[in-house]
Scaffold this motif. Sequence first.
Motif, mmCIF file in Angstrom:
data_model
loop_
_atom_site.group_PDB
_atom_site.id
_atom_site.type_symbol
_atom_site.label_atom_id
_atom_site.label_comp_id
_atom_site.label_asym_id
_atom_site.label_seq_id
_atom_site.Cartn_x
_atom_site.Cartn_y
_atom_site.Cartn_z
ATOM 1 N N ASP A 9 -15.527 51.052 29.907
ATOM 2 C CA ASP A 9 -14.916 50.358 31.293
ATOM 3 C C ASP A 9 -14.570 48.868 30.978
ATOM 4 O O ASP A 9 -15.245 48.019 31.938
ATOM 5 C CB ASP A 9 -15.806 50.573 32.338
ATOM 6 C CG ASP A 9 -15.671 52.135 32.862
ATOM 7 O OD1 ASP A 9 -14.531 52.756 32.516
ATOM 8 O OD2 ASP A 9 -16.701 52.749 33.333
ATOM 9 N N ILE A 10 -14.375 48.202 29.979
ATOM 10 C CA ILE A 10 -14.051 46.944 29.695
ATOM 11 C C ILE A 10 -12.776 46.851 29.327
ATOM 12 O O ILE A 10 -11.989 47.509 28.639
ATOM 13 C CB ILE A 10 -14.989 46.257 28.629
ATOM 14 C CG1 ILE A 10 -16.566 46.530 28.667
ATOM 15 C CG2 ILE A 10 -14.268 44.974 28.019
ATOM 16 C CD1 ILE A 10 -17.009 45.532 29.628
ATOM 17 N N GLY A 50 -16.485 33.840 26.755
ATOM 18 C CA GLY A 50 -15.214 34.583 26.928
ATOM 19 C C GLY A 50 -14.682 34.849 28.140
ATOM 20 O O GLY A 50 -15.023 33.775 29.155
ATOM 21 N N ARG A 51 -13.930 35.912 28.264
ATOM 22 C CA ARG A 51 -13.180 35.941 29.787
ATOM 23 C C ARG A 51 -14.008 36.164 30.714
ATOM 24 O O ARG A 51 -15.296 36.813 30.728
ATOM 25 C CB ARG A 51 -12.258 37.305 29.551
ATOM 26 C CG ARG A 51 -11.293 37.273 28.299
ATOM 27 C CD ARG A 51 -10.293 38.279 28.451
ATOM 28 N NE ARG A 51 -9.565 38.625 27.353
ATOM 29 C CZ ARG A 51 -8.663 39.487 27.353
ATOM 30 N NH1 ARG A 51 -7.948 40.117 28.238
ATOM 31 N NH2 ARG A 51 -7.869 39.534 26.012
ATOM 32 N N ALA A 52 -13.554 35.654 31.966
ATOM 33 C CA ALA A 52 -14.693 35.872 33.079
ATOM 34 C C ALA A 52 -14.644 37.170 33.580
ATOM 35 O O ALA A 52 -15.639 37.763 34.066
ATOM 36 C CB ALA A 52 -14.276 34.848 34.016
ATOM 37 N N GLU A 53 -13.384 37.807 33.905
ATOM 38 C CA GLU A 53 -12.985 39.242 34.266
ATOM 39 C C GLU A 53 -13.184 40.075 33.072
ATOM 40 O O GLU A 53 -11.937 40.128 32.266
ATOM 41 C CB GLU A 53 -11.745 39.175 35.029
ATOM 42 C CG GLU A 53 -11.850 38.429 36.378
ATOM 43 C CD GLU A 53 -13.109 38.755 37.253
ATOM 44 O OE1 GLU A 53 -13.197 39.624 37.304
ATOM 45 O OE2 GLU A 53 -13.478 37.752 37.847
ATOM 46 N N LEU A 54 -14.185 41.072 32.758
ATOM 47 C CA LEU A 54 -14.039 42.010 31.956
ATOM 48 C C LEU A 54 -13.915 43.420 32.373
ATOM 49 O O LEU A 54 -13.691 44.244 31.829
ATOM 50 C CB LEU A 54 -15.454 41.646 31.117
ATOM 51 C CG LEU A 54 -15.415 40.520 30.235
ATOM 52 C CD1 LEU A 54 -16.628 40.391 29.568
ATOM 53 C CD2 LEU A 54 -14.347 40.655 29.160
ATOM 54 N N VAL A 55 -14.385 43.828 33.605
ATOM 55 C CA VAL A 55 -14.443 44.899 34.133
ATOM 56 C C VAL A 55 -13.397 45.830 34.318
ATOM 57 O O VAL A 55 -12.275 45.078 35.003
ATOM 58 C CB VAL A 55 -15.443 45.098 35.328
ATOM 59 C CG1 VAL A 55 -15.742 46.591 35.879
ATOM 60 C CG2 VAL A 55 -16.534 44.339 35.383
ATOM 61 N N GLU A 63 -19.746 48.233 30.237
ATOM 62 C CA GLU A 63 -21.049 47.743 29.254
ATOM 63 C C GLU A 63 -20.599 48.029 27.865
ATOM 64 O O GLU A 63 -19.954 48.859 27.574
ATOM 65 C CB GLU A 63 -22.009 49.054 29.835
ATOM 66 C CG GLU A 63 -23.360 49.198 28.921
ATOM 67 C CD GLU A 63 -23.875 50.496 29.180
ATOM 68 O OE1 GLU A 63 -24.564 51.384 28.440
ATOM 69 O OE2 GLU A 63 -23.813 50.690 30.549
ATOM 70 N N VAL A 64 -21.254 47.238 26.965
ATOM 71 C CA VAL A 64 -21.084 47.388 25.736
ATOM 72 C C VAL A 64 -22.376 47.335 24.926
ATOM 73 O O VAL A 64 -23.386 46.580 25.200
ATOM 74 C CB VAL A 64 -20.476 45.936 25.375
ATOM 75 C CG1 VAL A 64 -20.077 46.164 23.682
ATOM 76 C CG2 VAL A 64 -19.039 45.861 25.877
ATOM 77 N N ASN A 97 -21.824 44.282 32.646
ATOM 78 C CA ASN A 97 -20.956 43.354 33.550
ATOM 79 C C ASN A 97 -20.665 43.797 34.706
ATOM 80 O O ASN A 97 -19.916 44.901 34.698
ATOM 81 C CB ASN A 97 -19.556 42.692 32.873
ATOM 82 C CG ASN A 97 -19.062 41.710 33.495
ATOM 83 O OD1 ASN A 97 -18.334 40.708 32.907
ATOM 84 N ND2 ASN A 97 -19.561 41.279 34.924
ATOM 85 N N ALA A 98 -21.371 43.668 35.973
ATOM 86 C CA ALA A 98 -21.246 44.125 36.961
ATOM 87 C C ALA A 98 -19.734 43.772 37.679
ATOM 88 O O ALA A 98 -19.318 42.596 37.620
ATOM 89 C CB ALA A 98 -22.104 43.925 38.159
ATOM 90 N N ARG A 99 -19.285 44.431 38.471
ATOM 91 C CA ARG A 99 -18.095 44.016 39.449
ATOM 92 C C ARG A 99 -17.953 42.592 40.036
ATOM 93 O O ARG A 99 -17.102 41.862 39.868
ATOM 94 C CB ARG A 99 -17.562 45.209 40.311
ATOM 95 C CG ARG A 99 -16.497 44.655 41.348
ATOM 96 C CD ARG A 99 -15.225 44.451 40.420
ATOM 97 N NE ARG A 99 -14.756 45.801 39.759
ATOM 98 C CZ ARG A 99 -13.617 45.741 38.870
ATOM 99 N NH1 ARG A 99 -12.794 44.669 38.671
ATOM 100 N NH2 ARG A 99 -13.265 46.738 38.342
#
Length: 549
Positions: A9-10, A50-55, A63-64, A97-99
């Motif tokens: 979910d990235i 890196g990017r701020a928005e990953l979810v 998760e990675v 990375n949480a929402r």
Amino acid sequence: MLHSLDIRDILIIERLELDFGPGLNVLTGETGAGKSILLDCLGFVLGWRGRAELVRQGADQGEVTAVFELPSDHPAREVLAEAGIPVSDELILRRVNARDGRKTAWINDRRASGDVLRQVSASLVELHGQSDDGGLLNERGHRALLDAFASHSDLLEATRTAWKARAAAARKLEAARSSLAAVKEEEEFLRYAVKEFDTLDPKPGEEAELDSQRRLMQGAAKIREDVSRAFAALGPEGAEGMMRDADRWLQGAADRAEGRLDAPLEALERAFLELGDAAQGVETALDALDFDPHALEACEERLFAIRGLARKHGVLADELADFAEGLREKLAALDAGEEGIGALEAELAKASATYDKAAAALSKARAEAAGQLDAAMAGELAPLKMDRAVFETRLSEGEPGAEGTDTVRFTVATNPGAPAGPLNKIASGGELSRFLLALKVVLARGADTLTLIFDEIDRGVGGATADAVGRRLAKLAEGAQVLVVTHSPQVAARGATHFRVAKSVNNDMTTSEVRALATAERTDEIARMIAGAEVTEAAKAAALDLLKG
């Protein structure tokens, strides 16, 4: 070595599991398929910015997880041990990375801070590209790169040690000078105060003792008159005389009293004894209360002097002796200050000479290594179709420091007679890629603990040059794990492991998928890279030729 990467979910990746191999790993795919997203995911789990928005849209969190194999001598082990994290042959990094933007990291199932994660990742992976090359384009890092190439860590460590000693000696001298200057400003006060203390010479506990004596003498002056009267009343002119008269009178009458006076006479005898004790005690008290009036005056004068000195210097009376000793030490330091400064100046001169010698040896070694690096670069540039280009490591004198006195710059001239200059200002995009690749091949010799990532470093080159780039990457991968994101079929053909990145749309949801390719699939993918949308038999034949090497 990076063993596997698990992404959930990235961005546009719903679920992806990749197993990487040793040697050269290549990632190919059409533009926009998501190759850069894989690097974003890897950078995320490694703690890179890196990017701020990953979810991924619709998910609560992304998760990675990355799994690395650690040799027994891998530098990451030391970082983990220092951080108190269990160390084994397998290293597992996991980051969520949480929402709401919160990011949490684990190393071997232990919560880890961003700083620790970045320290560990710095010893695991190194990213190189045309725009951000992890230090090769930054002149401030050129000296460290030259030192790593030269492998003269002993000279570098000797210079660092000598610099620390020199800096410590300089700090001691500066502190001594500042202290001496401060003491000189109060020299007059010190000399007067020490003389005052020497004259009075107060002792710990003396103030309480003097106060007790003073109160005793003051009290004695008030009660001595009454005690003297009492002593007189007890003596021959007083109670004792009257009792003697009573005893004589009773003794004369006792023979005719038929024994009636025997008991009173016995009691009177006892009274004589008690009266004698009382008189003796009063006389002793009188002796104790007898003092020289001048003694009270002297006691008060010293007591007031001690208390006044304590108020003057803002200390307790019992602390005066220690305070005085401190003043004497300051005065002694002042008197011996110049001699001490001279000794510290000699110490600094000796430390400076040691540093200069160590820095000179390091500079000489760097100059020799610079020539070797330039020769090695010439050998790498020729196969990359840049045999007319000149790479030069330039040394100049800079500010002394822990790393010596040298400033190091990597410069290039792309054509004979052309002026040399910094890598990123002289070379074109394609030339820069090849310079960086050659430099990395030279500098990475023996550095087999890092996984090296090249993000489209072959951009802007093709044909025989692209083939040369692929061969140099394959050579580099002989001693280290290398991951390459590429659009070049010549580079892709050199891969030991080949991944294809593709994008698909299902139910209005775009997702990116990555799949390891078998031999036949590799032929088709490389043919697509050669021919474009329509793969021809000629393209397949060319792909087979590339795969055969």
